[in-house]
Enzyme design. Structure first.
Site, PDB file in Angstrom:
ATOM      1  N   ASP A  92       0.856  -1.190   0.000  1.00 25.65           N
ATOM      2  CA  ASP A  92       0.000   0.000   0.000  1.00 25.65           C
ATOM      3  C   ASP A  92       0.899   1.250   0.000  1.00 25.65           C
ATOM      4  O   ASP A  92       2.134   1.144  -0.033  1.00 25.65           O
ATOM      5  CB  ASP A  92      -0.903  -0.109   1.245  1.00 25.65           C
ATOM      6  N   GLU A 144      -1.923   7.299  -6.920  1.00 34.12           N
ATOM      7  CA  GLU A 144      -2.986   8.160  -6.378  1.00 34.12           C
ATOM      8  C   GLU A 144      -2.944   9.531  -7.016  1.00 34.12           C
ATOM      9  O   GLU A 144      -1.883  10.122  -7.183  1.00 34.12           O
ATOM     10  CB  GLU A 144      -2.810   8.284  -4.853  1.00 34.12           C
ATOM     11  N   GLY A 219      -9.751   4.311   2.668  1.00 37.84           N
ATOM     12  CA  GLY A 219     -10.534   4.776   3.814  1.00 37.84           C
ATOM     13  C   GLY A 219     -11.874   4.079   3.907  1.00 37.84           C
ATOM     14  O   GLY A 219     -12.888   4.689   4.212  1.00 37.84           O
ATOM     15  N   GLY A 220     -11.892   2.762   3.661  1.00 33.51           N
ATOM     16  CA  GLY A 220     -13.154   2.005   3.644  1.00 33.51           C
ATOM     17  C   GLY A 220     -13.745   1.747   5.016  1.00 33.51           C
ATOM     18  O   GLY A 220     -14.939   1.451   5.129  1.00 33.51           O
TER      19      GLY A 220
HETATM   20 ZN   LIG Z   1      -4.902   4.805   1.542  1.00 33.69          ZN
END
Ligand SMILES: [Zn+2]
Length: 305
Positions: A92, A144, A219-220
């Site tokens: 990540d 991102e 951010g789930g």
């Molecule tokens: Zn993240």
């Protein structure tokens, strides 16, 4: 060392292509502690769901884990538990190409370069370089654009937030050749104490209309299930990966009656019974996400491996 991968250990691209087709999302779960890899993959196996196991550069630093150590525990667990569901090992949020190289060396099948704090051109340059490297090793890459906010400085150290611009997304994807794009559309890392999460569906649709890149929601933890499910079901492919980290650690600490986070070493020193209680709590949380949130249960069989 190159790991011998069993055929159910797949790249992110393979996983997300199938998820988009089936209109479900695959959970990208962060165990944070190496002993919590086990309950994540067990939850995937029990629910017959594809699964992603992830760790970020900041988490590696914070918990005191190397990519090699994480990779070794992952591969050993997959083998010992005889896991058969499609599984991705994902790095990540990472800022340094060297960490990406170390992770790929350790057997990660997917990586994320996060250069989103830079202006567009610089973000493109850094992400493109990482994408070229990852692809040369047969590994998928996520990047991102826009900035996803945080309330918890464990995954990233971001306190700004900037929604992803669809036209910029098109240019970003074309020039970087990434496989998956983390979009900023209203969710945030950590726990939502201060504000409520939202998912800007119009923005997602606009991004989708311009590019076929796989879309990732960070951010789930704490986002209402209906909100995620609408985002998954967009025509032509909605959100196919949802990152979930905070909720797993919260359920672990609650089961252990702890307020304070541990280091990986401290977690490994827990008495066996306590560790099992913690692992069971994490497993139940992952099963709940798979069944009630991501709709990925029983989709392992969609994959032709
Ligand atoms: Zn993240």
């Amino acid at each position: 060392m190159t790991k011998t991968k069993s055929k159910n250990i797949i790249t992110l691209k393979q996983a997300l292509e199938q998820a988009e087709k089936g209109k479900f999302a695959i959970g990208s779960f962060s165990p944070r502690y190496t002993d919590m890899i086990l309950p994540i993959v067990r939850a995937g196996e029990k629910t017959k769901s594809p699964i992603i196991v992830q760790i970020s550069q900041k988490e590696l630093d914070r918990y005191g884990i190397t990519p090699a150590e994480f990779g070794d525990v992952f591969y050993q667990t997959m083998k010992d538990e005889k896991i058969t569901v499609p599984t991705v090992l994902h790095l990540d949020h990472t800022k340094e190409l060297q960490v990406i190289k170390n992770a790929i060396e350790a057997g990660f099948t997917s990586v994320m370069m996060d250069a989103s704090e830079h202006p567009l051109d610089k973000n493109i340059e850094i992400s493109a370089e990482a994408a070229e490297f990852a692809h040369s090793k047969g590994v998928s890459i996520e990047a991102e654009l826009g900035m996803i906010g945080t309330t918890d400085y464990i995954e990233t150290d971001r306190d700004e937030e900037l929604y992803t611009n669809p036209e910029e997304a098109l240019e970003f994807v074309n020039r970087t050749k990434i496989d998956a794009l983390a979009v900023s559309v209203g969710t945030a890392h950590g726990v939502y104490n201060v504000r409520k999460p939202t998912v800007d569906l119009d923005r997602l649709k606009a991004i989708r209309s311009l590019t076929p890149v796989h879309l990732v929601l960070h951010g789930g933890s704490g986002v209402p299930a209906e909100m995620i499910q609408e985002a998954m079901k967009l025509p032509n492919g909605g959100i196919s990966k949802v990152n979930i980290a905070t909720d797993l650690e919260l359920s672990l600490l609650k089961a252990l009656n702890r307020e304070e986070r541990m280091t990986n070493k401290e977690c490994k020193k827990l008495p066996a019974l306590e560790r099992e209680v913690g692992q069971y709590a994490v497993q139940q949380t992952v099963i709940d996400k798979i069944e009630n949130f991501l709709a990925s249960a029983n989709h392992a069989e969609d994959f032709q491996l």
